[in-house]
Structure formats: C-alpha cells, structure tokens
Design a protein around this motif. Structure first.
Motif, short mmCIF file in Angstrom:
data_model
loop_
_atom_site.label_atom_id
_atom_site.label_comp_id
_atom_site.label_asym_id
_atom_site.label_seq_id
_atom_site.Cartn_x
_atom_site.Cartn_y
_atom_site.Cartn_z
N HIS A 134 10.53 -12.40 1.38
CA HIS A 134 9.12 -12.63 1.08
C HIS A 134 8.84 -14.11 0.84
O HIS A 134 7.82 -14.63 1.28
CB HIS A 134 8.71 -11.87 -0.18
CG HIS A 134 8.61 -10.39 0.02
ND1 HIS A 134 8.22 -9.53 -1.00
CD2 HIS A 134 8.84 -9.60 1.09
CE1 HIS A 134 8.22 -8.29 -0.56
NE2 HIS A 134 8.60 -8.31 0.71
N ARG A 192 8.99 -16.08 3.90
CA ARG A 192 8.17 -15.37 4.90
C ARG A 192 8.91 -15.29 6.24
O ARG A 192 8.35 -15.56 7.30
CB ARG A 192 6.80 -16.04 5.03
CG ARG A 192 6.02 -16.00 3.73
CD ARG A 192 4.80 -16.88 3.73
NE ARG A 192 3.73 -16.36 4.59
CZ ARG A 192 2.51 -16.88 4.60
NH1 ARG A 192 2.21 -17.90 3.81
NH2 ARG A 192 1.58 -16.38 5.40
N ASN A 212 3.55 -12.81 7.67
CA ASN A 212 3.00 -12.40 6.38
C ASN A 212 4.08 -12.43 5.31
O ASN A 212 4.17 -13.36 4.52
CB ASN A 212 2.39 -10.99 6.49
CG ASN A 212 1.21 -10.94 7.43
OD1 ASN A 212 0.34 -11.81 7.39
ND2 ASN A 212 1.16 -9.93 8.28
N SER A 213 4.93 -11.41 5.27
CA SER A 213 6.06 -11.35 4.33
C SER A 213 7.00 -10.24 4.80
O SER A 213 6.85 -9.10 4.38
CB SER A 213 5.60 -11.10 2.89
OG SER A 213 4.81 -9.92 2.81
N THR A 257 1.75 -7.42 3.95
CA THR A 257 1.28 -8.58 3.18
C THR A 257 1.71 -8.55 1.72
O THR A 257 1.28 -9.40 0.93
CB THR A 257 -0.26 -8.67 3.24
OG1 THR A 257 -0.82 -7.46 2.72
CG2 THR A 257 -0.74 -8.90 4.66
N SER A 310 0.52 -11.15 -1.40
CA SER A 310 -0.60 -10.65 -2.20
C SER A 310 -0.20 -10.37 -3.64
O SER A 310 -1.06 -10.33 -4.53
CB SER A 310 -1.17 -9.37 -1.57
OG SER A 310 -0.20 -8.34 -1.54
N GLU A 351 -3.06 -16.70 1.62
CA GLU A 351 -3.90 -15.94 2.52
C GLU A 351 -3.12 -15.68 3.82
O GLU A 351 -2.40 -16.57 4.29
CB GLU A 351 -5.19 -16.70 2.84
CG GLU A 351 -6.16 -16.79 1.68
CD GLU A 351 -6.64 -15.41 1.23
OE1 GLU A 351 -6.95 -14.59 2.12
OE2 GLU A 351 -6.69 -15.17 0.01
N PRO A 352 -3.25 -14.50 4.39
CA PRO A 352 -2.54 -14.23 5.65
C PRO A 352 -3.00 -15.20 6.73
O PRO A 352 -4.20 -15.48 6.87
CB PRO A 352 -2.93 -12.80 5.99
CG PRO A 352 -3.41 -12.19 4.71
CD PRO A 352 -4.01 -13.32 3.92
N GLN A 408 -0.85 -6.83 10.86
CA GLN A 408 0.41 -6.49 10.19
C GLN A 408 1.22 -5.71 11.22
O GLN A 408 0.74 -4.69 11.73
CB GLN A 408 0.14 -5.66 8.95
CG GLN A 408 -0.74 -6.38 7.94
CD GLN A 408 -1.60 -5.44 7.14
OE1 GLN A 408 -1.31 -4.26 7.00
NE2 GLN A 408 -2.70 -5.95 6.62
N GLN A 424 -0.04 -1.87 6.96
CA GLN A 424 1.01 -2.16 5.97
C GLN A 424 2.33 -1.48 6.36
O GLN A 424 2.86 -0.64 5.63
CB GLN A 424 0.58 -1.73 4.56
CG GLN A 424 -0.60 -2.50 4.01
CD GLN A 424 -0.29 -3.96 3.66
OE1 GLN A 424 0.62 -4.58 4.21
NE2 GLN A 424 -1.06 -4.53 2.75
#
Length: 306
Positions: A109, A112, A135-136, A154, A158, A167-168, A173, A192
């Motif tokens: 994360h 990323r 994103n992550s 995300t 987040s 912010e993405p 996703q 997600q």
C-alpha cells in the motif's frame, strides 16, 4: 532457490497453540466432513498484530509468512510457535505470495506497487499504469507461467492506517497481470477488487469485489491464456464482505468474512463455515493442506484438518 533475507527479530518465543472460545465449525454438506472433522477447533497462534493479513506458506522455511499491515512489518510463524520479523518497515505490505523461484512477492500500500524480495533484497516491480500511480495493490497470486496477478482497490490511499492518504490518480479499480517479459496489462475493472486466486487448472480466476455499499461478492472469470471473460457472481457471504480466500486441491474456496471462513465447492454451493471471534481478512493452507491458517484483526489462527 534464493534465500530470502530475514530481519529475524523475535516477536514471540516458542509457544503452543491455544484454544479459542468460539462455536465449533458448522458443516452442511457431508463432503466437508471428510476434510473438516467434528473435533476441529479454532486455535490461536499469535494475537499481537495490528491488522493481520496476507498469509502464504513458505516451503523453503516450512513456515507461514503473513503481514501486519498497519504495523508495517512482514512476519513468519514457525512450527515451534516462534514469530519473527521477515521485513520490518515493509511499506504497509498486504498480500503475499511465493513464486516458483522461492522469492517473496508483496502488494504494498505504501509504495502503491508490487515488490519482490530475494537474496539481493527487495525491489519494486511495478507502481504505475500508463504513467499514473496505481491505487494501492492489495492481494496477489503468481500463476504457473510466472505472471503476477494483483488487485488494486483504493483502501491503502483512503485509510491513513493502511497507507499514505491520496486522491486516486486512476479512474478505475482493476485487476492487473504483470510479467517480467511483457510488463503490465490491465485485465478487468471491478468494484474494489480485493482477494483473488485461480482454480487449479488456471482456467478460472476468482476475485472478491468488496464494496460494502454495493453487492459484496466473489466473481468468477474464465481465462484462456489470452483473454479474461466477463465476471459472473460465484459466491457471497452472510456477514460483512469477502476479503482474501484460498482455493484447495478440490477446487473449493475458503472465503474470509465477518462471521468466519465460508467454504463453498467448485460450483459455489455452500458447504460450511468456521466461526471466528471477529472479522477474517484472509486464509491459506500449509503444503499438505493439513492446516488452515486464518488472519484477522490482531490474530493469527489455525484449524487442523483431516
């Protein structure tokens, strides 16, 4: 096989598994009784993580590797009960996998991206798609051809506990496929996307869609080696969201949820559930599928199988 360097700090000395005060497994299909005996009970192996995730069996060490995501470290549990650090300050690593060469592959994360650790240390393999930060990356699996498939929700940007808020940069996703020879390919967009795994013949990819405000589900997508088919609902859970899961040698899925581990067969038919005291994040087997290891919140649990 390369030897993964181990940080080696002992977090827990040798200790015996401890019984957990929770209801016994519930079996609704006789086929599961041959795998999950009536005597099976949830056992505690470790209870001092901040957010335990990403368990994977490490054959070279005969040990279990798992992440403490919020604690920013990767841990290993040996059969004598020792818990040691594999990577400290692991950039919020979440999902773990071992490739055919014995290297540790991680979804991070913090950076990323997806990293790989061998005897020369840890290096980032990929952290961007078409020039924009991912994103992550959350969970991953290494296919038999060496390709690394990973999900990119995300959560890590987040939730400030699980990464660095941002912010993405991407409008989607997705599930990605990365290979040393061909680089990164965007395979499918989902809501997600979270845990993922292949069927044993690698002709079906299963992915958890974990948006709690929509329809949390595990989807199945056909894979012919070139194209990924459209997602179809394969399974749901009774409480919470499906997170990580594992596919066994029978092609049954063992799926994490808020109520425990839900077991379904190759057609998505519900076989039973292993209750846990709180939410489950992921699970995996040892090399012989004689033990199921389960992560969730602060805990690493185990169930002995037949």
């Amino acid at each position: 096989m390369p030897q993964i360097p181990i940080d080696g700090r002992v977090l827990q000395p040798p200790r015996e598994p401890r019984s957990v005060d929770v209801a016994p497994p519930r079996v609704w299909d006789e086929r599961l009784s041959a795998v999950l005996p009536a005597s099976a009970r949830l056992l505690s192996l470790y209870d001092d993580a901040t957010w335990a995730e990403g368990p994977v069996w490490w054959p070279a060490e005969n040990a279990l590797v798992f992440s403490d995501v919020i604690g920013r470290r990767t841990l290993a549990r040996y059969d004598d009960g020792r818990i040691v650090t594999v990577r400290d300050r692991s950039d919020f690593a979440n999902g773990n996998a071992m490739d055919a060469a014995g290297r540790l592959v991680q979804a991070e994360h913090g950076r990323r991206g997806v990293s790989r650790t061998d005897e020369d240390g840890t290096r980032l393999l990929v952290d961007a798609f078409e020039g924009e930060p991912l994103n992550s990356p959350n969970d991953l699996v290494v296919a038999s051809d060496g390709a690394i498939w990973f999900t990119d929700p995300t959560y890590g940007i987040s939730d400030p506990r699980e990464g660095y808020p941002a912010e993405p940069a991407l409008s989607h996703q997705s599930v990605y496929r990365w290979h040393d020879d061909t680089g990164l390919a965007r395979m499918i967009d989902l809501d997600q996307p979270n845990g993922l795994a292949f069927s044993r013949d690698e002709r079906t990819l299963y992915v958890a869609e974990s948006n709690a405000t929509a329809l949390p589900r595990v989807v199945a997508c056909s894979w012919d080696g070139e194209r990924l088919g459209a997602p179809r609902t394969f399974a749901t859970v009774d409480a919470g969201i499906p997170d990580g899961f594992v596919v066994d040698s029978r092609d049954w899925l063992w799926i994490s949820s808020q109520a425990g581990v839900v077991i379904v067969d190759e057609h998505g038919q519900r076989l039973g559930v292993i209750p846990t005291p709180h939410v489950v994040s992921n699970c995996t087997f040892d090399a012989d599928e004689k033990r199921l290891f389960i992560t969730g919140d602060s805990d690493l649990w185990m169930v002995e199988l037949a």
